[in-house]
Structures are given as structure tokens and as C-alpha cells.
Design an enzyme around this catalytic site. Structure first.
Site, PDB file in Angstrom:
ATOM      1  N   VAL A  15       0.826  -1.223   0.152  1.00 54.31           N
ATOM      2  CA  VAL A  15      -0.029   0.141  -0.175  1.00 54.31           C
ATOM      3  C   VAL A  15       1.089   1.168   0.014  1.00 54.31           C
ATOM      4  O   VAL A  15       0.649   2.361  -0.625  1.00 54.31           O
ATOM      5  CB  VAL A  15      -0.906   0.022   1.203  1.00 54.31           C
ATOM      6  N   ARG A  99     -11.512   1.718  12.792  1.00 57.58           N
ATOM      7  CA  ARG A  99     -12.679   1.949  11.954  1.00 57.58           C
ATOM      8  C   ARG A  99     -14.034   2.007  12.664  1.00 57.58           C
ATOM      9  O   ARG A  99     -15.018   2.528  12.102  1.00 57.58           O
ATOM     10  CB  ARG A  99     -12.584   0.692  10.937  1.00 57.58           C
ATOM     11  N   CYS A 128     -10.995  -2.856   2.181  1.00 50.14           N
ATOM     12  CA  CYS A 128     -10.970  -3.029   0.825  1.00 50.14           C
ATOM     13  C   CYS A 128     -12.030  -3.623   0.392  1.00 50.14           C
ATOM     14  O   CYS A 128     -12.675  -3.278  -0.745  1.00 50.14           O
ATOM     15  CB  CYS A 128      -9.616  -3.753   0.208  1.00 50.14           C
ATOM     16  N   SER A 158      -3.230 -10.421  -3.059  1.00 46.25           N
ATOM     17  CA  SER A 158      -2.398  -9.106  -2.844  1.00 46.25           C
ATOM     18  C   SER A 158      -3.140  -8.426  -1.461  1.00 46.25           C
ATOM     19  O   SER A 158      -2.561  -7.726  -0.902  1.00 46.25           O
ATOM     20  CB  SER A 158      -2.695  -8.206  -3.903  1.00 46.25           C
ATOM     21  N   HIS A 248     -10.046  -7.695  -6.274  1.00 44.41           N
ATOM     22  CA  HIS A 248     -11.134  -8.341  -5.642  1.00 44.41           C
ATOM     23  C   HIS A 248     -12.285  -8.426  -6.298  1.00 44.41           C
ATOM     24  O   HIS A 248     -12.696  -7.116  -7.016  1.00 44.41           O
ATOM     25  CB  HIS A 248     -11.515  -7.840  -4.204  1.00 44.41           C
TER      26      HIS A 248
END
Length: 343
Positions: A15, A99, A128, A158, A248
Site C-alpha cells: 500500500v 474503523r 478493501c 495481494s 477483488h
């Protein structure tokens, strides 16, 4: 345009390196760029806009004079986010640490940008798979409130970082050469048992919880409700790791409060920023991870009515989880703050 002092924590990871690519691509207005990582990665040299930067070890004083701190994720966020905020920086964090903290806004700029104003120094970037699904849901939610979502994900290696990518490569080579595949990472490095991902599917991402859902699955449930500020929306998820390097994919079934017209849904998706519709069955056009990698948008296809349940529709959405699912969304939060004078 005013320029900002920017720090990137985790600059050498998947990232972090994507942050650097995007800063160049999007001409992000930085004055100073401070690249930070663990002691192990300190000393690494990285080039941004033709200038070479030496990665520094993250320490107590690393955020002095920094305006915006982009955190690539991981357990290190818990230690350094409060330090960065105390030094005067706004932290935009990719880890799961903050979060679900009610004091921390969870942001997808195309969906809930005004929630940024509630921050007290830390802004969280969603998971993600959550971001990719929510990008397709938002234009439809604006047509009719969503009652229930059933989602199954097909998540690239990934998502497990560089180690996950390397594991798929190594196992594929071993299989082709007739050698034993020896997994070390998946489904999660912290678990006692590991399975090959090459030529395989693993129906576990992260640890299992007491309710028999995985942590990844509950992230999609809880984070989606928080992003939409709709805790009556019922969501169930199954998350699966697949032998794909990047991007994804998700199969989403959505029940609305009232019926919708497919043409209206398609138009709403086509007009939503950050979403592209790829849905021409006669030409066999639909989103696939091989063709969405390194792309900023989320791609939607296979839009159709669910004939088994009223007011219910299916779609397929694919997105690059390192870009929109992580680094890009984080940078867009910072850009939104800059454009609105919120930093």
C-alpha cells in the site's frame, strides 16, 4: 495551491508503494515528503517525482511539522496514530484499528465526504472489500433504501500483502515443477494451519469469530452500516481467497424497499463517479480482475433481477483493492479535505 507536509507510514509495503505511485500520478500537492517504516526497512531508498528519499525508522518525533499522515495499515497504527495527532497531523489510517471507533469517521469520499468533518485527528479508511461493494451500492441506495445484502467475495492474494503475492508465485512454480507446495501465509500468517492458494480457494480470510463468521466478513457487515449510517440494513457475507494476484471480485444480491427499473439502476451506476458499467452479455463483456488491476474505478456488470425474490437484484463488482480499496481511497480523503479547506 497550498502545499502540505506529508508523511507516509509503511512506505515500503504494497500500500505504501502504491501511495507513492498515486502521489505522482495525481500530482498531490506536497511540500515535504517523509517516508517512514520499521527499523528493518529504514535506509531503503525510494524515488518520487525524480527525487530520491531515504526511508526513516518511525519514531516519537517522526511527525513533527507534518500536516497529513497517510498510514498504510497494520498494528503499528495503534501506536503511532495518537503520536501523529498530538504532533498536529491529520492521520488517514488504512488499518482496522479505528474503523469502528464512534469518534473516528469511516470514509469513502464519493459516499460520505461530510462525515470527514467529525474527525478528531484520525480518519479511517474502510476495508478493501467493503469499499468496492459500497461504491456500487451507493448509486442504487440513492434510488431506493436497501433492506438486505448477501455478498460473496473472491479476494486476490495481494489483500494479504506482498507475502501473499509471493506465496501464489512460489506455489505455482512448485506445482508446475512437480514439487510439494509449502504454504506459510494463507489464510492468515498468525494461524496455526496454512493451505496452498495456487489452484485452490480458501473460504477463510482472517480469524473466525464466536458467531462463526470470519473477521473479514464482519468487517463488511459493520463497516457498510457505518458508512451509510444505516444500522437497519441487514447484511451477510462470505469472503473467499482466490488464486488471483490483484483485484477483488464480489457477487452481490440486494433487496430494496421497493421495486426498481433496471434501466434506472444502470443509468445511476453509469453516472456515479468512480464506477464504470461493463455489462454487455451479447459481447461477453463483464468485469474481470485481470483487466481491472491498476485501475482506479470499480467495475459493475451482470446486473439482473433476482427472480426468486421481489424487489431484489444481483450484480458483480470488481475493483483493485490496493488502489481504490486502500491507497487511492486514502489519498482521495486527503484531496477532499484540501479541496474543501478542511486541513
Amino acid at each position: 495551491m497550498k502545499k502540505y507536509n506529508v508523511a507516509i507510514l509503511g512506505a515500503t509495503g504494497a500500500v505504501g508503494t502504491e501511495f507513492l505511485k498515486l502521489i505522482e500520478e495525481r500530482d498531490f500537492p506536497f511540500a515535504e515528503l517523509r517516508l517512514l517504516a520499521s527499523a528493518r526497512s529504514a535506509g531503503t531508498q525510494l524515488t518520487v517525482k525524480g527525487k530520491t528519499y531515504t526511508v526513516q525508522e518511525a519514531k516519537e518525533d517522526s511527525f513533527n511539522g507534518i500536516d497529513i499522515a497517510l498510514f498504510a495499515g497494520g498494528s503499528i497504527s495503534k501506536e503511532f496514530a495518537p503520536i501523529a495527532v498530538k504532533a498536529g497531523a491529520v492521520v488517514i489510517d488504512n488499518s482496522s484499528t479505528f474503523r469502528m471507533d464512534p469518534e473516528v469517521p469511516l470514509i469513502v469520499p464519493e459516499i460520505n465526504p461530510q462525515a470527514i468533518l467529525k474527525h478528531k485527528g484520525i480518519i479511517a479508511n474502510p476495508n478493501c472489500s467493503t469499499i468496492i461493494m459500497c461504491m456500487a451500492l451507493k448509486p442504487l441506495y440513492d434510488l431506493a433504501r436497501i433492506k438486505r445484502i448477501v455478498v460473496s467475495t473472491y479476494q486476490a492474494v495481494s489483500g494479504a500483502g506482498k507475502e501473499g503475492i509471493d506465496e501464489l508465485t512460489d506455489e505455482t512454480k512448485a506445482y508446475a515443477e512437480g514439487r510439494e507446495m509449502v504454504p506459510h501465509i494463507l489464510p492468515s500468517a498468525s494461524l496455526k494451519k496454512h493451505y496452498p492458494i495456487a489452484f485452490n480457494l480458501i473460504p477463510q480470510i482472517d480469524v473466525f469469530l464466536d458467531n462463526l463468521y470470519s473477521k473479514e466478513e464482519m468487517k463488511m457487515v459493520n463497516e457498510t452500516q457505518k458508512i451509510f449510517d444505516d444500522y437497519d440494513m441487514r447484511i451477510t457475507a462470505t469472503t473467499v481467497r482466490v488464486p488471483v494476484y490483484r483485484s477483488h471480485s464480489e457477487s452481490v444480491n440486494v433487496e430494496f424497499e421497493h421495486d426498481l427499473d433496471l434501466a434506472d439502476m444502470r443509468k445511476a451506476l453509469e453516472n456515479f463517479p468512480g464506477v464504470q458499467v461493463q455489462d454487455d452479455l451479447e459481447e461477453q463483456i463483464y468485469p474481470m480482475p485481470l483487466y481491472t488491476s491498476d485501475k482506479d474505478d470499480c467495475y459493475v456488470g451482470r446486473l439482473r433481477r433476482d427472480f426468486s425474490n421481489p424487489n431484489t437484484f444481483n450484480f458483480w463488482v470488481v475493483g483493485d483493492q490496493i488502489r481504490k480499496g486502500a491507497a487511492l481511497n486514502t489519498l482521495q480523503i486527503a484531496e477532499c479535505m484540501i479541496q474543501n479547506g478542511w486541513v
